[in-house]
Scaffold this active site. Sequence first.
Site, mmCIF file in Angstrom:
data_model
loop_
_atom_site.group_PDB
_atom_site.id
_atom_site.type_symbol
_atom_site.label_atom_id
_atom_site.label_comp_id
_atom_site.label_asym_id
_atom_site.label_seq_id
_atom_site.Cartn_x
_atom_site.Cartn_y
_atom_site.Cartn_z
ATOM 1 N N PRO A 1 46.831 -17.629 94.073
ATOM 2 C CA PRO A 1 45.955 -16.447 94.207
ATOM 3 C C PRO A 1 45.235 -16.349 95.540
ATOM 4 O O PRO A 1 45.019 -15.250 96.055
ATOM 5 C CB PRO A 1 44.962 -16.633 93.049
ATOM 6 C CG PRO A 1 45.714 -17.405 92.024
ATOM 7 C CD PRO A 1 46.543 -18.368 92.823
ATOM 8 N N GLY B 1 42.551 -18.940 87.817
ATOM 9 C CA GLY B 1 43.569 -19.914 87.457
ATOM 10 C C GLY B 1 43.730 -20.919 88.582
ATOM 11 O O GLY B 1 42.836 -21.098 89.407
ATOM 12 N N CYS B 2 44.878 -21.582 88.635
ATOM 13 C CA CYS B 2 45.140 -22.512 89.738
ATOM 14 C C CYS B 2 44.996 -21.755 91.048
ATOM 15 O O CYS B 2 45.667 -20.744 91.264
ATOM 16 C CB CYS B 2 46.532 -23.104 89.617
ATOM 17 S SG CYS B 2 46.976 -24.206 90.978
ATOM 18 N N PHE B 3 44.145 -22.243 91.934
ATOM 19 C CA PHE B 3 43.752 -21.427 93.088
ATOM 20 C C PHE B 3 44.748 -21.364 94.235
ATOM 21 O O PHE B 3 44.587 -20.584 95.165
ATOM 22 C CB PHE B 3 42.381 -21.840 93.626
ATOM 23 C CG PHE B 3 42.154 -23.322 93.823
ATOM 24 C CD1 PHE B 3 43.168 -24.208 94.136
ATOM 25 C CD2 PHE B 3 40.861 -23.853 93.697
ATOM 26 C CE1 PHE B 3 42.944 -25.553 94.339
ATOM 27 C CE2 PHE B 3 40.616 -25.212 93.906
ATOM 28 C CZ PHE B 3 41.657 -26.055 94.230
#
Length: 267
Positions: A65, A60-62
Amino acid sequence: NNFTKTDGTMKNSFLLTHFLAPFATASAFIALPSIPSQALHASRPRSMLHERKEASFGMGCFWEPSESLLKQKGVLATTVGYTGNSESVIPSYDSVCYGRDWVEAVRVVYDDSEVTYEELLDHFFELQKPTPSRQYSSIVFTDSKTDEAARAQKWLESCIKDKRRRKDGLPASVVKIEPLTKFYRAEGYHQEYWQKWRVRFAIIALLIAGEAGAFSSVIPPNVENLFEKGCFNVAVAGIVAALLERFLARDVRELAPGDLIATVSRS
C-alpha cells in the site's frame, strides 16, 4: 619462473570472484539506496509548504500500500511505521508481529491542491490489504488538531449508507476511525520495500543463472568455472546480508506531526 601474465590474471580473477566480490555484494545489499519516495513525483511542481498535509492509515501489510499510494496524483511521499498504541514504548517489528496493540501504518504527505482528503480516503479504501488482526487492520488515524476526524466520519457514513464495496467484495464497514497516537517510523529495510527487492531479486536471479551456466556461451572457457563459483558465492553473500539486515536493524524512531512534511520540503 613459469608464472605468466595469464596466470596472474587468473589469480586476480580468483581472488575477486571468491573473496572480494561476496563482501562487496553483501555491503551493496545492505546499503542498496532506497528510492526517495518523493523522487517518483519529481516532475510535479513543488507545492508551497502550507498546501502540504499529512495523513496516516492502517492498510494491512504496509509494503504494497505504501508504494501504491505513492503513485496517486497529489501524493508527495510515504513512509511506513507503527502506531495505534497509546503506551509510551518504542516498538519493533517483532513486538508488532507478536503483540496485539500495534498497527502497521502508512503515513502520507499530500498536496491538498491536487488531491483532497476525501479523495485520499478513497485511495486508502481501494488500495488497502486488511485482515482481521489488529496489526493489519483497516483504520483511518485522525489528528485531533485538524478537521480530519469530522471529515473521515462523514466520508465513512456516506460509504456505509451507499453500501460501498470494492470489486473484491470488501465492504466499507470494515474501516475504523481512531485518534492518532505516536507514529514510529519502521526499520529501514521496510522502507520502499518492494522498490528495493525487485532489484535484489533480479540480481539474485542473474547470479543463479550465471551459476547454472546460462552465460557459458559468452564466458571464456578458461574462467567459466571460476565465474560460476563466483556467482554462487556472491548470491549467497547477498542473501546472508539481507538476513543480517532484517535481524540487526534497530532504527525505529518517532515521527512527530509535520516531520515527514519537513523532510519532503528539504529534498
